[in-house]
Design an enzyme around this catalytic site. Structure first.
Site, PDB file in Angstrom:
ATOM      1  N   ASP A 173       0.837  -1.205   0.000  1.00  6.78           N
ATOM      2  CA  ASP A 173       0.000   0.000   0.000  1.00  6.78           C
ATOM      3  C   ASP A 173       0.868   1.249   0.000  1.00  6.78           C
ATOM      4  O   ASP A 173       1.721   1.416   0.880  1.00  6.78           O
ATOM      5  CB  ASP A 173      -0.885  -0.043   1.244  1.00  6.78           C
ATOM      6  N   ASP A 224     -10.382   4.891  -2.178  1.00  5.04           N
ATOM      7  CA  ASP A 224     -10.848   3.916  -1.190  1.00  5.04           C
ATOM      8  C   ASP A 224     -12.367   3.762  -1.221  1.00  5.04           C
ATOM      9  O   ASP A 224     -13.108   4.722  -1.450  1.00  5.04           O
ATOM     10  CB  ASP A 224     -10.440   4.341   0.217  1.00  5.04           C
TER      11      ASP A 224
END
Length: 413
Positions: free
Chosen positions: A154, A206
């Site tokens: 990430d 997201d």
């Protein structure tokens, strides 16, 4: 197994993709973040592993159990990653062995920065949430020694080139590990590089359990359809099915992730999921669409109105297609699908409802269905040859009108 670049020829074009023994179809599993965030522990993960088996999720295809952020406890005196000893007293190698004993695969999280996203955004202690910057080879060897099968890497404001460094470190570690990356949104502009970097990459912002987040990710992810192929798939983020949206929204969310060939990583508390949520997640026919070996991501075939869309993808079966009729609006609508425009063939064609698991009959020139607000109809269509066309007399559908303007998804240059 050595990583190699192999030339793949499929209906969505000719392109190169990684072949590391993983990712020939989109990953399926469960990820801790959407429901538990940093509140993860050895006990929780073991409970989830047991439930993935007892609930039937594992047998439906959900194999990866992915431990997201906040598992770390810093590094030892030799610079090796260690687990948070309070939350994971047995350590990661023992936890991985337990996950494997349940017939599951072990996934873990890291970041190319010096710290992880939880440190930057959630206040997790920096001395514990250490990233892999300058430790790529060391951490890749550690993951391999723990029996890790999946790495979520990430960005967290990390260096874009570090994605390639970790890819190469995983190659050298000697264990096939599915490699999933989450570039920053600006880095996704270098989209044509993504199939060289990883087995999957996030191509949108997201997710959260709201309808507007689901539709936003559909729009963002659709631009990269031409990249999808065995070995690489666009990741629209983890599933929010069972996390507070309506049942219709959960259905549409799942159907669209399946037709768009996104990884299917459940993000709900599966220990207490409702029968309705379980039925959506374990829909074997939509899972088969997601896992189709052609690996072709659906494209937008038509927008009959400002709130309705028709998405279509070819499947591996001879002249077979998956089609999702999406209603993004707030009232029920009838959506029509003419064969010769949307999926490029002349009828007749056999239609199967992927929600009810029923064959609806053979239709001459197209198909029509009423779709409820924030919901999606999902069908499999197979061209019929050598028989007379007819509409199923018992099905509540009608032949369709002429199509409107085609709006294909256009990938970025």
């Amino acid at each position: 197994m050595l990583f190699v670049l192999v030339l793949l020829f499929f209906a969505n074009g000719t392109a190169l993709a990684l072949d590391n023994g993983r990712g020939h179809t989109p990953a399926m599993g469960w990820n801790a973040w959407n429901t538990f965030g940093c509140s993860v522990s050895e006990k929780l993960i073991k409970d989830i592993a047991r439930t993935m088996v007892s609930s039937g999720l594992r047998d439906a295809g959900y194999k990866y159990l992915v431990l997201d952020d906040c598992w770390m406890g810093g590094r030892d005196e030799h610079g090796n990653l260690i687990a948070n000893r309070t939350r994971f007293p047995s350590g990661m190698k023992a936890l991985g062995a337990f996950i494997h004993s349940k017939g599951l695969l072990f996934g873990i999280y890291e970041s190319p920065n010096t710290v992880t996203c939880a440190v930057i955004w959630s206040g997790y202690p920096a001395k514990l949430g250490t990233g892999s910057a300058d430790h790529n080879q060391q951490d890749a060897k550690t993951f391999a020694s723990w029996g890790v099968d999946y790495l979520k890497y990430d960005h967290c404001r990390g260096d874009y080139d570090s994605f390639a460094r970790m890819r190469d470190a995983l190659r050298a570690a000697g264990r096939p590990i599915l490699y999933s990356i989450n570039p920053e949104f600006g880095q996704v502009a270098r989209s044509r590089e993504l199939p060289f970097l990883a087995n999957s990459a996030r191509v949108g912002d997201d997710i959260f359990p709201k309808w507007q987040a689901v539709t936003r990710l559909i729009d963002e992810g659709s631009a990269y359809a031409m990249l999808s192929k065995p070995g690489y798939f666009n990741d629209l983020d983890m599933l929010e099915v069972g996390n507070g949206m309506s049942q219709a929204e959960d259905r549409a969310h799942f159907a669209m992730w399946a037709v768009l060939a996104s990884p299917l990583l459940a993000g709900n508390d599966i220990r207490s999921m409702s029968p309705q949520t379980k039925a959506i997640l374990e829909n074997r026919e939509l899972i088969a669409v997601d896992q189709d070996p052609l690996g072709v991501q659906a494209t937008l075939a038509d927008e009959p109105s400002s709130t309705t869309q028709i998405w279509s993808r070819p499947l591996a079966g001879k002249r077979t297609y998956a089609i999702v009729l999406l209603n993004r609006g707030d009232r029920a609508v009838t959506i029509d699908v003419p064969w010769n425009w949307h999926v490029g063939f002349q009828g007749p064609a056999r239609v199967r409802d992927l929600w009810t698991h029923k064959d609806l009959g053979v239709f001459d020139t197209g198909y029509s269905a009423v779709v409820q607000p924030h919901d999606a109809a999902a069908i499999k269509v197979t061209v019929v040859t050598g028989r007379r066309a007819h509409a199923a007399a018992t099905a509540p559908h009608r032949l369709v009108r002429a199509p409107k303007t085609l709006h294909p998804a256009v990938p970025p240059a």
